[in-house]
Enzyme design. Sequence first.
Site, PDB file in Angstrom:
ATOM      1  N   SER A 140     -72.888 -65.484 -67.254  1.00 35.58           N
ATOM      2  CA  SER A 140     -74.344 -65.593 -67.282  1.00 35.58           C
ATOM      3  C   SER A 140     -74.751 -66.938 -66.682  1.00 35.58           C
ATOM      4  CB  SER A 140     -74.805 -65.495 -68.741  1.00 35.58           C
ATOM      5  OG  SER A 140     -76.165 -65.789 -68.850  1.00 35.58           O
ATOM      6  N   LYS A 166     -74.721 -62.494 -64.085  1.00 36.27           N
ATOM      7  CA  LYS A 166     -76.017 -62.210 -64.723  1.00 36.27           C
ATOM      8  C   LYS A 166     -76.948 -63.380 -64.467  1.00 36.27           C
ATOM      9  CE  LYS A 166     -77.272 -62.358 -69.604  1.00 36.27           C
ATOM     10  NZ  LYS A 166     -76.988 -61.824 -70.938  1.00 36.27           N
ATOM     11  N   LEU A 167     -78.111 -63.072 -63.881  1.00 30.94           N
ATOM     12  CA  LEU A 167     -79.092 -64.108 -63.576  1.00 30.94           C
ATOM     13  C   LEU A 167     -80.174 -64.095 -64.638  1.00 30.94           C
ATOM     14  CD1 LEU A 167     -79.623 -63.282 -59.778  1.00 30.94           C
ATOM     15  CD2 LEU A 167     -78.107 -65.030 -60.747  1.00 30.94           C
ATOM     16  N   LYS A 168     -80.473 -65.258 -65.161  1.00 30.60           N
ATOM     17  CA  LYS A 168     -81.593 -65.381 -66.087  1.00 30.60           C
ATOM     18  C   LYS A 168     -82.884 -65.421 -65.266  1.00 30.60           C
ATOM     19  CE  LYS A 168     -79.609 -65.764 -70.085  1.00 30.60           C
ATOM     20  NZ  LYS A 168     -79.982 -64.915 -71.193  1.00 30.60           N
ATOM     21  N   ASP A 193     -81.470 -60.910 -66.650  1.00 30.34           N
ATOM     22  CA  ASP A 193     -81.804 -60.944 -68.077  1.00 30.34           C
ATOM     23  C   ASP A 193     -83.098 -61.736 -68.257  1.00 30.34           C
ATOM     24  OD1 ASP A 193     -81.934 -61.065 -70.809  1.00 30.34           O
ATOM     25  OD2 ASP A 193     -80.097 -62.240 -71.079  1.00 30.34           O
ATOM     26  N   ASN A 195     -84.795 -61.919 -71.315  1.00 24.76           N
ATOM     27  CA  ASN A 195     -85.010 -62.340 -72.699  1.00 24.76           C
ATOM     28  C   ASN A 195     -86.429 -62.028 -73.175  1.00 24.76           C
ATOM     29  OD1 ASN A 195     -82.686 -64.717 -71.905  1.00 24.76           O
ATOM     30  ND2 ASN A 195     -82.466 -63.636 -73.839  1.00 24.76           N
ATOM     31  N   GLU A 218     -81.858 -56.564 -68.126  1.00 29.07           N
ATOM     32  CA  GLU A 218     -81.672 -56.752 -69.564  1.00 29.07           C
ATOM     33  C   GLU A 218     -82.951 -57.258 -70.223  1.00 29.07           C
ATOM     34  OE1 GLU A 218     -78.281 -59.172 -70.404  1.00 29.07           O
ATOM     35  OE2 GLU A 218     -78.605 -59.125 -72.563  1.00 29.07           O
ATOM     36  N   ASP A 243     -80.940 -55.961 -75.613  1.00 28.15           N
ATOM     37  CA  ASP A 243     -80.225 -57.004 -76.363  1.00 28.15           C
ATOM     38  C   ASP A 243     -81.028 -57.290 -77.637  1.00 28.15           C
ATOM     39  OD1 ASP A 243     -79.133 -59.371 -77.316  1.00 28.15           O
ATOM     40  OD2 ASP A 243     -79.492 -60.571 -75.542  1.00 28.15           O
ATOM     41  N   LYS A 267     -73.981 -57.888 -79.695  1.00 23.39           N
ATOM     42  CA  LYS A 267     -73.622 -59.218 -80.206  1.00 23.39           C
ATOM     43  C   LYS A 267     -73.484 -59.088 -81.708  1.00 23.39           C
ATOM     44  CE  LYS A 267     -76.350 -61.844 -76.812  1.00 23.39           C
ATOM     45  NZ  LYS A 267     -77.675 -62.469 -76.614  1.00 23.39           N
ATOM     46  N   GLY A 295     -72.896 -62.787 -75.290  1.00 24.05           N
ATOM     47  CA  GLY A 295     -72.412 -64.096 -75.720  1.00 24.05           C
ATOM     48  C   GLY A 295     -73.576 -64.961 -76.142  1.00 24.05           C
TER      49      GLY A 295
HETATM   50  O1  NPG Z   1     -71.951 -66.647 -71.957  1.00 25.51           O
HETATM   51  O2  NPG Z   1     -72.207 -66.963 -74.092  1.00 25.51           O
HETATM   52  C1  NPG Z   1     -72.657 -66.834 -72.951  1.00 25.51           C
HETATM   53  C2  NPG Z   1     -74.150 -66.891 -72.768  1.00 25.51           C
HETATM   54  C3  NPG Z   1     -74.703 -65.565 -72.391  1.00 25.51           C
HETATM   55  O3  NPG Z   1     -76.852 -65.495 -71.441  1.00 25.51           O
HETATM   56  C4  NPG Z   1     -76.190 -65.561 -72.449  1.00 25.51           C
HETATM   57  N1  NPG Z   1     -76.705 -65.645 -73.659  1.00 25.51           N
HETATM   58  O4  NPG Z   1     -79.856 -64.160 -74.037  1.00 25.51           O
HETATM   59  O5  NPG Z   1     -77.879 -63.354 -74.039  1.00 25.51           O
HETATM   60  C5  NPG Z   1     -78.646 -64.328 -74.025  1.00 25.51           C
HETATM   61  C6  NPG Z   1     -78.094 -65.724 -73.893  1.00 25.51           C
HETATM   62  C7  NPG Z   1     -78.312 -66.632 -75.077  1.00 25.51           C
HETATM   63  C8  NPG Z   1     -77.589 -67.793 -75.176  1.00 25.51           C
HETATM   64  C9  NPG Z   1     -79.192 -66.347 -76.059  1.00 25.51           C
HETATM   65  C10 NPG Z   1     -77.760 -68.669 -76.251  1.00 25.51           C
HETATM   66  C11 NPG Z   1     -79.356 -67.210 -77.123  1.00 25.51           C
HETATM   67  C12 NPG Z   1     -78.639 -68.379 -77.227  1.00 25.51           C
END
Ligand code: NPG
Length: 373
Positions: A140, A166-168, A193, A195, A218, A243, A267, A295
């Site tokens: 990610s 995966k691009l935020k 993603d 969020n 996502e 998610d 998760k 993750g």
């Molecule tokens: O590789 O652990 C990893 C991070 C993956 O993008 C990732 N996590 O929204 O899924 C998510 C995001 C996240 C990270 C969300 C930290 C909340 C806290």
Amino acid sequence: MSEGPALSLRAIELREVALPLVRPFRTSFGEEREKRAILVRTIGDDVEGWGECVASEEPRYSEEWLDGAWTALERWMAPAVVGQANRPERVTESLGWIRGHRMAKAAIEAAVLDVWLRKAGVSLSDYLSGVRDRITCGVSVGIAPTVEEMLEEIRGYLAKGYRRIKLKIEPGRDLSVVGAVREALPDTPLSVDANGAYTPADTPLFEALDEMGLMMIEQPLDAEDLPGHAALQARLRTPICLDESIRSARDAAVAIRLGACRVINIKPGRVGGILEAKRVHDVALRSSVPVWIGGMLETGVGRAANLALAALPGVTLPGDTSASDRYFPQDLTEPFVLDPDGTMAVPSGPGIGVEPLPDRLEACTVRTSLIKP
Ligand code: NPG
């Protein structure tokens, strides 16, 4: 998953740790510069176990946050579990009167499961009926100031073998960034993603992303908006992956029935435990909905449990189960290493198969609390 003998705990230790990240991790809800986590250590007569709580410092990803989880664990959860005859399958049930706090519940369940499996000499993956000893990994990529910086980071990950990028995305940093990355890397498996940063009014944006050959989009909309996701999915060929919206196996069943997603990110913290995560997997598998393991920037303790879940048969997509060096200059455990083919070994030792290195643990500890019967 059969029930084994109960195990009594002499004490439970809570430990907050802080680890520097290799680079800040930026998502649509903010930036993390260091990783803070609560570790739960279950202390039996001759064996110990570990679990990690993934609640972040601020309640942005969900309503849970680190200090809240600490209080819930210290005041109610650990006292309810310590000194009792514990079976891992009963832990979250015995804490059922506590509303929510899934990440805290997941951490204590994980630690009980770990000590119990270590005592039995069984690996978490075998206990869960995992079917593979290596899993495929994605990575990610946080939001960076420029596309060039993102591309440089991505090329580094691809050179290491990661199988999916995966691009935020966030409003204002979406189409142009994804378009530029897609143009530079036409054949790379890519997903995005959000969020939950968008609303149904952004449907035209998602229709444009639909043309970019993404593996999935996502959590485009708010976590509570399952009908909105169903309406959006009906307009897109690209699968929507949920998610934040999926907090239980029941949520997964409802989302699938509504057509709100075609992929699920699992998760264990978000759904309240490893055992509920397995149930989410089972629901999805019965409906032929592919899943992958997400993750939360876990240390090696949480990562080990995620890898065991990734060995389940329905986990058919690469996860955010990246190597230790993607996150930390130094992990808490022996580092998890990616093979050049983009796979990582599932730990095979008893329980989660790893433990924090004592010196690292001491160096990273911010506070501790010991709960006795
Ligand atoms: O590789 O652990 C990893 C991070 C993956 O993008 C990732 N996590 O929204 O899924 C998510 C995001 C996240 C990270 C969300 C930290 C909340 C806290």
